[in-house]
Design an enzyme around this catalytic site. Structure first.
Site, PDB file in Angstrom:
ATOM      1  N   GLY A  30       0.835  -1.192   0.000  1.00  0.00           N
ATOM      2  CA  GLY A  30       0.000   0.000   0.000  1.00  0.00           C
ATOM      3  C   GLY A  30       0.869   1.241   0.000  1.00  0.00           C
ATOM      4  CD  GLN A  59       3.462   5.657   2.782  1.00  0.00           C
ATOM      5  OE1 GLN A  59       2.504   5.117   2.242  1.00  0.00           O
ATOM      6  NE2 GLN A  59       4.414   4.965   3.395  1.00  0.00           N
ATOM      7  CB  CYS A 111       5.068   2.091   7.848  1.00  0.00           C
ATOM      8  SG  CYS A 111       4.686   3.545   6.849  1.00  0.00           S
ATOM      9  CG  LEU A 112       6.579   0.783   1.825  1.00  0.00           C
ATOM     10  CD1 LEU A 112       5.996   1.228   0.494  1.00  0.00           C
ATOM     11  CD2 LEU A 112       7.682  -0.237   1.606  1.00  0.00           C
ATOM     12  CG  HIS A 160      -0.719   1.244   7.298  1.00  0.00           C
ATOM     13  ND1 HIS A 160       0.178   0.859   8.265  1.00  0.00           N
ATOM     14  CD2 HIS A 160      -0.007   1.970   6.404  1.00  0.00           C
ATOM     15  CE1 HIS A 160       1.381   1.343   7.968  1.00  0.00           C
ATOM     16  NE2 HIS A 160       1.295   2.019   6.830  1.00  0.00           N
ATOM     17  CD  GLU A 161      -1.356   2.435   2.770  1.00  0.00           C
ATOM     18  OE1 GLU A 161      -0.891   3.591   2.685  1.00  0.00           O
ATOM     19  OE2 GLU A 161      -0.641   1.443   3.001  1.00  0.00           O
ATOM     20  CG  HIS A 181       0.329   6.549   5.607  1.00  0.00           C
ATOM     21  ND1 HIS A 181       1.471   7.071   6.161  1.00  0.00           N
ATOM     22  CD2 HIS A 181       0.594   5.236   5.394  1.00  0.00           C
ATOM     23  CE1 HIS A 181       2.384   6.109   6.283  1.00  0.00           C
ATOM     24  NE2 HIS A 181       1.872   4.976   5.825  1.00  0.00           N
TER      25      HIS A 181
HETATM   26 NI    NI Z   1       2.734   3.131   5.806  1.00  0.00          NI
END
Ligand code: NI
Length: 174
Positions: free
Chosen positions: A46, A51, A90-91, A132-133, A136
């Site tokens: 995702g 991000q 998380c990235l 999660h997204e 963000h």
């Molecule tokens: Ni994330």
């Protein structure tokens, strides 16, 4: 398509609330396509627009078993039910993971790449990824959901894991 530069904590753009998209035009569709490419490049499941440094309310999710990604423009959680403990990463926070609580079921409304409204009722990993997204897009990171910093643990293979809500399924009350 082009890769977006992945933002890493403590980049302040990760703490900014993204803006509702009024016109889903060619520039938004290009953003969606760039986000898909960036998510694939980063081995994520995702990605939220901030991000990539862009403050539009746009996210993409592509679960490992899914054929097609889910494009979410202006997503909102309508309803959450239940609670379960999951592992999450998380990235934008490379090399770390934590156990935290997410909903068992979530209902989300959003618009697709063409602006068409749709609703999803999701469970398990998809529900987790949606929470999660959408977090963000509201400037919230998963680390905000852990009460004790000691719960944040280093991944064994730093930088090698396809994190971004990659979950080990551990239901609290199966
Ligand atoms: Ni994330």
């Amino acid at each position: 398509m082009a890769l977006l530069q992945l933002r890493i904590v403590p980049d302040p753009v990760l703490r900014r609330k993204t803006r509702h998209v009024r016109d889903i035009d060619a520039s938004i569709q290009r953003l969606v396509d760039d986000m898909r490419e960036t998510m694939r490049f980063e081995h994520g499941i995702g990605l939220a627009a901030n991000q990539g440094g862009v403050l539009h309310r746009v996210a993409v999710i592509h679960l490992p078993e899914a054929e097609e990604p889910i494009i979410l423009i202006n997503p909102e959680v309508l309803r959450r039910e239940g609670q379960r403990e999951v592992e999450e990463g998380c990235l934008s926070i490379p090399g770390y993971r934590a156990m935290l609580f997410r909903s068992v079921t979530v209902r989300v409304k959003a618009q697709d790449r063409d602006g068409k409204p749709f609703r999803i009722k999701a469970q398990e990993l998809l529900a987790q990824a949606l929470e999660h997204e959408i977090d963000h897009l509201n400037g919230v990171l998963y680390i905000d959901h852990i009460d004790d910093p000691a719960k944040l643990v280093k991944s064994e293979q730093e930088g090698q894991q396809p994190v971004e809500a990659a979950a080990a399924e551990r239901a609290r009350n199966p």
